[in-house]
Design a protein around this motif. Structure first.
Motif, PDB file in Angstrom:
ATOM      1  N   THR A  14     -25.498  14.709  29.029  1.00 23.86           N
ATOM      2  CA  THR A  14     -25.608  13.262  28.893  1.00 23.86           C
ATOM      3  C   THR A  14     -26.854  12.753  29.593  1.00 23.86           C
ATOM      4  OG1 THR A  14     -23.226  13.113  28.818  1.00 23.86           O
ATOM      5  CG2 THR A  14     -24.411  11.084  29.254  1.00 23.86           C
ATOM      6  N   HIS A  17     -29.898  13.629  27.754  1.00 20.69           N
ATOM      7  CA  HIS A  17     -30.039  12.691  26.639  1.00 20.69           C
ATOM      8  C   HIS A  17     -30.617  11.371  27.122  1.00 20.69           C
ATOM      9  CE1 HIS A  17     -29.001  10.284  23.143  1.00 20.69           C
ATOM     10  NE2 HIS A  17     -28.455   9.427  23.962  1.00 20.69           N
ATOM     11  N   CYS A  51     -21.081  10.516  33.756  1.00 21.11           N
ATOM     12  CA  CYS A  51     -21.884  10.416  32.543  1.00 21.11           C
ATOM     13  C   CYS A  51     -22.244   8.979  32.175  1.00 21.11           C
ATOM     14  CB  CYS A  51     -21.175  11.099  31.386  1.00 21.11           C
ATOM     15  SG  CYS A  51     -20.743  12.803  31.764  1.00 21.11           S
ATOM     16  N   PHE A 203     -14.112  19.205  27.965  1.00 19.39           N
ATOM     17  CA  PHE A 203     -15.346  19.951  28.256  1.00 19.39           C
ATOM     18  C   PHE A 203     -15.441  20.376  29.713  1.00 19.39           C
ATOM     19  CE2 PHE A 203     -17.548  16.169  30.013  1.00 19.39           C
ATOM     20  CZ  PHE A 203     -16.816  15.146  29.426  1.00 19.39           C
ATOM     21  N   ARG A 206     -16.787  24.098  30.137  1.00 14.53           N
ATOM     22  CA  ARG A 206     -18.234  24.156  29.967  1.00 14.53           C
ATOM     23  C   ARG A 206     -18.924  23.656  31.223  1.00 14.53           C
ATOM     24  NH1 ARG A 206     -21.158  19.620  27.202  1.00 14.53           N
ATOM     25  NH2 ARG A 206     -20.935  19.071  29.368  1.00 14.53           N
ATOM     26  N   GLY A 358     -13.192   8.285  25.437  1.00 16.26           N
ATOM     27  CA  GLY A 358     -12.619   7.269  24.565  1.00 16.26           C
ATOM     28  C   GLY A 358     -12.952   5.876  25.063  1.00 16.26           C
ATOM     29  N   LYS A 359     -12.008   4.928  24.881  1.00 19.33           N
ATOM     30  CA  LYS A 359     -12.293   3.525  25.182  1.00 19.33           C
ATOM     31  C   LYS A 359     -12.030   3.223  26.656  1.00 19.33           C
ATOM     32  CE  LYS A 359     -13.174   2.579  20.824  1.00 19.33           C
ATOM     33  NZ  LYS A 359     -12.354   1.730  19.994  1.00 19.33           N
ATOM     34  N   THR A 363     -16.665   7.185  31.492  1.00 22.16           N
ATOM     35  CA  THR A 363     -16.260   8.436  30.851  1.00 22.16           C
ATOM     36  C   THR A 363     -16.868   9.574  31.650  1.00 22.16           C
ATOM     37  OG1 THR A 363     -18.168   8.283  29.411  1.00 22.16           O
ATOM     38  CG2 THR A 363     -16.096   7.465  28.546  1.00 22.16           C
ATOM     39  N   ILE A 431      -7.921  11.076  26.242  1.00 22.98           N
ATOM     40  CA  ILE A 431      -8.645  10.108  25.436  1.00 22.98           C
ATOM     41  C   ILE A 431      -7.906   8.774  25.503  1.00 22.98           C
ATOM     42  CG2 ILE A 431      -9.631   9.636  23.172  1.00 22.98           C
ATOM     43  CD1 ILE A 431     -10.535  12.331  23.873  1.00 22.98           C
TER      44      ILE A 431
ATOM     45  N   MET B  86     -17.041  15.880  15.399  1.00 22.33           N
ATOM     46  CA  MET B  86     -15.818  15.228  14.954  1.00 22.33           C
ATOM     47  C   MET B  86     -14.722  15.374  16.014  1.00 22.33           C
ATOM     48  SD  MET B  86     -16.714  13.745  12.276  1.00 22.33           S
ATOM     49  CE  MET B  86     -15.416  13.258  11.169  1.00 22.33           C
ATOM     50  N   ALA B  89     -13.109  12.031  20.949  1.00 24.89           N
ATOM     51  CA  ALA B  89     -13.808  10.901  21.563  1.00 24.89           C
ATOM     52  C   ALA B  89     -14.795  10.305  20.573  1.00 24.89           C
ATOM     53  CB  ALA B  89     -14.524  11.357  22.826  1.00 24.89           C
ATOM     54  N   LYS B  93     -14.780   6.622  18.564  1.00 19.68           N
ATOM     55  CA  LYS B  93     -15.928   5.722  18.674  1.00 19.68           C
ATOM     56  C   LYS B  93     -16.764   5.655  17.386  1.00 19.68           C
ATOM     57  CE  LYS B  93     -16.519   4.974  23.503  1.00 19.68           C
ATOM     58  NZ  LYS B  93     -17.449   4.918  24.621  1.00 19.68           N
ATOM     59  N   GLY B 128     -18.794  18.524  23.377  1.00 14.34           N
ATOM     60  CA  GLY B 128     -18.681  18.419  24.837  1.00 14.34           C
ATOM     61  C   GLY B 128     -19.588  17.366  25.445  1.00 14.34           C
ATOM     62  N   CYS B 130     -18.834  14.004  25.304  1.00 17.32           N
ATOM     63  CA  CYS B 130     -17.970  12.872  24.996  1.00 17.32           C
ATOM     64  C   CYS B 130     -18.418  11.583  25.681  1.00 17.32           C
ATOM     65  CB  CYS B 130     -16.544  13.192  25.395  1.00 17.32           C
ATOM     66  SG  CYS B 130     -15.996  14.792  24.776  1.00 17.32           S
ATOM     67  N   GLY B 131     -19.176  11.706  26.765  1.00 13.33           N
ATOM     68  CA  GLY B 131     -19.617  10.528  27.503  1.00 13.33           C
ATOM     69  C   GLY B 131     -20.539   9.641  26.695  1.00 13.33           C
ATOM     70  N   ILE B 132     -21.210  10.206  25.692  1.00 13.74           N
ATOM     71  CA  ILE B 132     -22.161   9.413  24.920  1.00 13.74           C
ATOM     72  C   ILE B 132     -21.759   9.387  23.449  1.00 13.74           C
ATOM     73  CG2 ILE B 132     -24.184   9.585  26.393  1.00 13.74           C
ATOM     74  CD1 ILE B 132     -24.985  12.088  24.831  1.00 13.74           C
ATOM     75  N   TYR B 143     -28.031  14.046  20.138  1.00 12.48           N
ATOM     76  CA  TYR B 143     -28.317  12.619  20.071  1.00 12.48           C
ATOM     77  C   TYR B 143     -27.005  11.869  20.194  1.00 12.48           C
ATOM     78  CZ  TYR B 143     -32.814  14.189  18.258  1.00 12.48           C
ATOM     79  OH  TYR B 143     -34.025  14.797  18.118  1.00 12.48           O
ATOM     80  N   GLY B 144     -26.977  10.877  21.078  1.00 13.37           N
ATOM     81  CA  GLY B 144     -25.706  10.203  21.319  1.00 13.37           C
ATOM     82  C   GLY B 144     -25.755   8.714  21.090  1.00 13.37           C
ATOM     83  N   GLU B 145     -24.604   8.088  21.242  1.00 10.12           N
ATOM     84  CA  GLU B 145     -24.432   6.645  21.068  1.00 10.12           C
ATOM     85  C   GLU B 145     -25.036   6.172  19.754  1.00 10.12           C
ATOM     86  OE1 GLU B 145     -25.964   5.243  24.775  1.00 10.12           O
ATOM     87  OE2 GLU B 145     -24.082   5.578  25.807  1.00 10.12           O
TER      88      GLU B 145
END
Lengths: 596, 167
Positions: A14, A17, A51, A203, A206, A358-359, A363, A431, B86, B89, B93, B128, B130-132, B143-145
């Motif tokens: 994250t 990214h 994250c 995760f 990992r 999730g929401k 996260t 989630i 898929m 999370a 979203k 893995g 899921c944060g983005i 690539y996220g969000e």
């Protein structure tokens, strides 16, 4: 001379990214510019688990945690913090102060304050690619203790005393598993680390490997000593390239330092670890399927008994534990099983790592003592639901687990309580679902997954999940019939009882638990042809209200030209041609379009 | 990348010969298939015969293994592999919107390759990240969000980069 500063930059996916690698370059350049290269060290860490606040930079001494930094912030941070020793307050991630009884360094932030890190104790603190870093945090000390002063029986007794249970999902007592495997007599025995983390939304394995591979290796080696194995195998998903790379590097470093190989640390114990890659089959997380996959065959489960502890890999006694379970072992050996058993609840000891997603505001990966309630996790650590939405359910245990509604928020996290509530601990995916999600559709999503991943060996799982999926699809498309709910329940219970392995036995769980807790949503879909969340597109209609000012934005965006209307007059949707894509709904700036 | 050359065949044979020194050599079949896919981008049927011969395992068994695991492609793939996560999370979203947008933009279904051999569209299990969420992975970059709109822009960027290279 000034004290040295250590900058720790999170190098998890994250943060990468969010530009952490560019930030690193900018930091190095800036530090160089100020002539500080000698007294400032930068190192990268595995995922720190924060994250949502990334990219994360921690500066020591002082344990200042910066979040959400950009390249533009770098000159200020270097100038103020490193030169003038004044933290840049506006970038510091800090909420209320909470005392963390285990790791003070994380105690200042609410997100970490409620946590207790055992399995992930070094993640984000040490450089995962440096064995020296690991050694500096008492790394391999547990292995040395075992090899120099403990018999295999004593090691097993310690693990038993800790009360550790398998973190892969089923929660079998780890010490007992070790004991059974140790009692088998055979010329060859194997130890396997199950890193085939396939649950969508989980995760932690990992991250544990990426952030602290040596802990896992140390745990496996101790397990090998305890049961008398000569070889360990890490079975890891091919989809985790960074974890594989770090693991390979860690194994090489351990071999160089005499921590793997012949006569480890001068003892009589010889042991080596090898990596085997999975190839994208969810069912391979099941232990017998995993063993077949390592043997180079199709990963299909076989009936138990015989259990792998009696007849496992290549027909030899085999001990299989999950990554997180292994990561707990060095702590149990160093700090004692007795201490470990003080954490957690009566039947579930220690901590559990969850992938919170999730929401929810924050996260990320969290590790909490067993017995923490779902509410504490979602609202205190997770920071609640964003955008003022209403909490609807929390899904634990991935596709094998269940959905728990608001009434269960005070459920304590342990194997038994979650099972009693109708869900499972599972590998630790969590989630959070808000009012915008349709529970029927969510159940269908999970069933699509398990149906797709069913290996096809036994009929209840292969055929039963298919039929269930057909019924669910029918319901979400607005063609649900009277009796469908009962049929789903009957099929679900049959599949649960009659399937061969854990995948099939737990596949109906998402459906059965939503049927139990959100039955009204199923009934609405079937009888009123209504989807309250507006997700099942066949059951939704879009209408334009008098709030419409006639700007024409929806008309232009409609892909099928179903919207008509004059400028500055209320527009109308032609329901015949509308494909319910929802683009007009998201485009309208005046809330003039409603879903019904 | 996908053509079969003598050099690649030799590499495979050397690798298999090394494996044969190990105990239980047959257990390395999946590792061999990983290696093959790394070389060709997929597991060509002809190469299965080579592996069968070298490892002394029937091709039928190799076929069975290669088709069982999602990771192995049996057809050549495009220059860029676009995997849409898929996982739960991402799903919650809006991963489905992203997938639909990609299908429209690329004009292919999941598992297919575009006519210009530039993109192969795949669904992935949880990546893995899921944060983005929602995320996609193009080759090994995450690539996220993403939204239905931003993912199309992303594809345009890749197309442009590919166009520049060939021009």
């Amino acid at each position: 001379m000034r004290a040295k500063s250590i900058l720790t930059l999170c190098d998890g996916p994250t943060c990468i990214h969010k530009n952490s690698r560019v930030i690193r370059e900018a930091l190095e350049a800036e530090i160089c510019k100020h002539g500080l290269s000698e007294e400032v060290g930068i190192h990268l860490s595995g995922c720190l688990g924060m994250c949502s606040k990334g990219p994360i930079l921690i500066i020591n001494p002082g344990y200042t945690i910066y979040g959400g930094i950009t390249v533009e912030d770098i000159p200020e941070i270097v100038q103020e913090h490193l030169v003038h020793r004044q933290p840049v307050a506006r970038l510091v991630v800090q909420e209320d102060h909470l005392y963390n009884r285990f790791f003070r360094i994380f105690g200042d932030v609410d997100f970490f304050g409620r946590q207790m890190r055992i399995a992930l104790r070094n993640c984000g603190i040490i450089d995962p690619e440096s064995i020296d870093d690991y050694l500096s945090v008492r790394g391999y000390e547990a292995l040395a203790k075992v090899l120099t002063g403990m018999s295999p029986r004593e090691v097993i007794a310690e693990v038993k005393k800790a009360g550790l249970r398998g973190r892969g999902g089923a929660g079998f007592p780890t010490g007992l598993k070790w004991d059974i495997t140790a009692r088998e007599t055979s010329d060859e025995k194997y130890v396997i680390c199950n890193a085939d983390e396939g649950d969508p939304g989980a995760f932690m394995d990992r991250s544990a490997i990426e952030g602290d591979p040596h802990t896992v290796l140390e745990g496996i080696t101790i397990g090998g000593y305890a049961i008398g194995a000569v070889k360990g195998i890490v079975y890891i998903r091919a989809e985790y390239p960074l974890a594989i790379k770090r693991l390979e590097k860690a194994i090489a470093a351990a071999r160089e330092n005499g921590l793997l190989g012949n006569n480890i640390l001068g003892s009589n114990f010889s042991f080596d670890i090898e990596i085997r890659l999975g190839a994208g089959a969810f069912v391979c997380g099941e232990e017998t399927a995993l063993i077949h996959s390592i043997e180079g065959r199709r990963g299909m489960p076989t009936p138990r008994p015989p259990y792998p502890s009696v007849k496992g890999l290549f027909g030899k006694p085999t001990l299989i534990n999950n990554v997180e379970t292994w990561a707990n072992i060095p702590v149990i050996i160093l700090d004692g099983g007795e201490w470990f058993s003080t954490v957690g609840t009566e039947t579930s000891k220690g901590t559990k790592v969850f992938a919170l997603a999730g929401k929810v505001h924050n996260t990320g990966l969290i590790e909490v003592p067993m017995g923490t309630t779902l509410r504490e996790i979602i609202y205190d650590i997770g920071g609640g639901i964003p955008d003022g939405k209403k909490f609807k359910a929390v899904q634990t245990g991935g596709p094998s687990g269940g959905c728990l509604p608001e009434d269960y928020l005070d459920t304590q996290i342990d194997y038994e309580s979650l099972a009693a509530a109708g869900s499972i601990m599972g590998s630790g995916g969590m989630i959070v679902i808000d009012e915008d999600s349709c529970m029927v559709n969510l159940a269908k999503f999970f069933l699509e997954f398990t149906q797709d991943e069913s290996c096809g060996k036994c009929t209840p799982c292969r055929g039963g999940t298919k039929r269930m999926l057909e019924i669910l699809t029918r319901i979400t498309e607005g063609n649900g019939k009277e009796g469908d709910i009962e049929k789903l329940e009957r099929l679900g219970n049959m599949i649960r009882k009659a399937s061969l392995c854990g995948l099939g036995q737990s596949a109906p769980n998402p459906v059965l638990s939503t049927l139990k807790n959100f039955r009204h949503e199923y009934e609405e879909h079937i009888y009123q042809k209504k989807c309250r969340a507006g997700i099942c597109s066949n059951l939704v209609t879009y209408e334009i209200t008098e709030k419409c000012i006639g700007c024409g934005a929806c008309r232009r965006v409609c892909p099928v030209n179903a919207i008509a209307g004059k400028r500055q007059e209320q527009h109308v949707i032609n329901q015949e041609t509308c494909i319910k894509c929802g683009q007009c709904f998201t485009t309208c700036k005046f809330d003039a379009i409603v879903k019904a | 990348m996908s053509e079969i050359t003598q050099e690649k065949l030799d590499q495979i044979k050397t690798y298999i010969n090394r494996i044969k020194q190990q105990p239980y050599p047959g257990s390395y079949l999946i590792a061999v298939l990983h290696r093959v896919q790394g070389m060709f981008g997929y597991v060509p049927r002809e190469i299965m015969d080579v592996v069968a011969e070298e490892m002394n395992i029937p091709t039928a068994h190799i076929w069975g293994v290669a088709t069982f695991y999602h990771y192995f492609n049996l057809k050549p793939i495009g220059k860029h592999v676009v995997s849409v996560c898929m996982g739960t999370a991402c799903y919650v979203k809006g991963a489905d919107d992203v997938l639909q947008a990609l299908k429209r933009e690329l004009g292919v279904k999941v598992g297919q390759t575009t006519e210009d051999r530039l993109f192969t569209l795949q669904e992935a299990r949880c990546l893995g990240a899921c944060g983005i969420a929602p995320v996609i992975m193009i080759d090994d970059k995450i690539y996220g969000e993403l939204t239905a709109k931003s993912v199309v822009e992303l594809i345009h960027r890749y197309r442009k980069a590919a166009g520049e290279k060939t021009a």
